[in-house]
Design a protein around this motif. Sequence first.
Motif, PDB file in Angstrom:
ATOM      1  N   GLY A 189       0.880  -1.140   0.038  1.00 17.28           N
ATOM      2  CA  GLY A 189      -0.120   0.123  -0.041  1.00 17.28           C
ATOM      3  C   GLY A 189       0.795   1.217  -0.191  1.00 17.28           C
ATOM      4  O   GLY A 189       0.503   2.172  -0.676  1.00 17.28           O
ATOM      5  N   LEU A 190       1.855   1.464   0.702  1.00 14.75           N
ATOM      6  CA  LEU A 190       2.944   2.321   0.642  1.00 14.75           C
ATOM      7  C   LEU A 190       3.474   2.719  -0.415  1.00 14.75           C
ATOM      8  O   LEU A 190       3.619   3.898  -1.006  1.00 14.75           O
ATOM      9  N   GLU A 191       3.896   1.556  -1.073  1.00 18.02           N
ATOM     10  CA  GLU A 191       4.687   1.685  -2.384  1.00 18.02           C
ATOM     11  C   GLU A 191       3.596   2.391  -3.567  1.00 18.02           C
ATOM     12  O   GLU A 191       3.981   3.074  -4.330  1.00 18.02           O
ATOM     13  N   ASP A 192       2.399   1.838  -3.351  1.00  9.23           N
ATOM     14  CA  ASP A 192       1.449   2.160  -4.519  1.00  9.23           C
ATOM     15  C   ASP A 192       0.897   3.594  -3.980  1.00  9.23           C
ATOM     16  O   ASP A 192       0.718   4.662  -4.805  1.00  9.23           O
ATOM     17  N   PHE A 193       1.037   3.989  -2.862  1.00  4.45           N
ATOM     18  CA  PHE A 193       0.559   5.433  -2.503  1.00  4.45           C
ATOM     19  C   PHE A 193       1.752   6.266  -2.908  1.00  4.45           C
ATOM     20  O   PHE A 193       1.466   7.639  -3.388  1.00  4.45           O
ATOM     21  N   LYS A 194       3.159   5.980  -2.886  1.00  9.37           N
ATOM     22  CA  LYS A 194       4.266   6.603  -3.094  1.00  9.37           C
ATOM     23  C   LYS A 194       4.165   6.934  -4.849  1.00  9.37           C
ATOM     24  O   LYS A 194       4.336   8.170  -5.382  1.00  9.37           O
ATOM     25  N   GLU A 195       4.000   5.902  -5.497  1.00 16.17           N
ATOM     26  CA  GLU A 195       3.833   5.822  -6.863  1.00 16.17           C
ATOM     27  C   GLU A 195       2.834   6.667  -7.396  1.00 16.17           C
ATOM     28  O   GLU A 195       2.859   7.575  -8.638  1.00 16.17           O
TER      29      GLU A 195
ATOM     30  N   TYR B 246      -0.723  19.291   3.023  1.00 21.87           N
ATOM     31  CA  TYR B 246      -0.304  20.847   2.740  1.00 21.87           C
ATOM     32  C   TYR B 246       0.887  21.223   3.034  1.00 21.87           C
ATOM     33  O   TYR B 246       1.556  22.232   2.358  1.00 21.87           O
ATOM     34  N   ALA B 247       1.674  20.653   4.012  1.00 20.93           N
ATOM     35  CA  ALA B 247       3.159  21.018   4.333  1.00 20.93           C
ATOM     36  C   ALA B 247       3.920  20.069   3.562  1.00 20.93           C
ATOM     37  O   ALA B 247       5.062  20.023   3.485  1.00 20.93           O
ATOM     38  N   GLN B 248       3.309  19.263   2.706  1.00 19.19           N
ATOM     39  CA  GLN B 248       4.103  18.370   1.690  1.00 19.19           C
ATOM     40  C   GLN B 248       5.081  17.421   2.497  1.00 19.19           C
ATOM     41  O   GLN B 248       6.549  17.493   2.062  1.00 19.19           O
ATOM     42  N   LEU B 249       4.915  16.764   3.460  1.00 17.00           N
ATOM     43  CA  LEU B 249       5.693  15.842   4.255  1.00 17.00           C
ATOM     44  C   LEU B 249       5.892  14.710   3.388  1.00 17.00           C
ATOM     45  O   LEU B 249       5.395  14.447   2.381  1.00 17.00           O
ATOM     46  N   LYS B 250       6.978  13.939   3.899  1.00 16.24           N
ATOM     47  CA  LYS B 250       7.207  12.493   3.362  1.00 16.24           C
ATOM     48  C   LYS B 250       5.809  11.882   3.157  1.00 16.24           C
ATOM     49  O   LYS B 250       5.091  11.713   3.798  1.00 16.24           O
ATOM     50  N   PRO B 251       5.929  11.020   1.755  1.00 17.99           N
ATOM     51  CA  PRO B 251       4.754  10.110   1.672  1.00 17.99           C
ATOM     52  C   PRO B 251       4.539   9.039   2.755  1.00 17.99           C
ATOM     53  O   PRO B 251       3.235   8.855   3.052  1.00 17.99           O
ATOM     54  N   LYS B 252       5.614   8.573   3.435  1.00 19.38           N
ATOM     55  CA  LYS B 252       5.346   7.515   4.425  1.00 19.38           C
ATOM     56  C   LYS B 252       4.579   8.131   5.837  1.00 19.38           C
ATOM     57  O   LYS B 252       3.737   7.414   6.332  1.00 19.38           O
TER      58      LYS B 252
END
Length: 96
Positions: free
Chosen positions: A7-13, A65-71
């Motif tokens: 799920g994390l990899e798909d979210f990042k992609e 909004y702060a554009q933090l890391k995807p994880k």
Amino acid sequence: MTLYNKGLEDFKEHLTLYVPLSIIFQSCLGSIAAMFILMNSTYNFRFLDLILVVSFAMAYNGSLYAQLKPKIIYNLLIATILVHSTFLIINLIRLA
């Protein structure tokens, strides 16, 4: 590979696709949970429940909004959905 990692990899992609979808989903789920909290909770716990629901929704939206890391965003999304679902289920049980 675990379900979380997939799920994390798909979210990042597909981050740009998941951001608007997740904002709409968690906002709708949170507003439904808040509605049931206001309908069913006792006066003493109503504001504590609302504070938790609103705080998690704000934390997730703020992380976007702060554009933090995807994880971090993904973990906050999972936490937000769990908190909103928990309060929704609790108040649906109280309603019955």
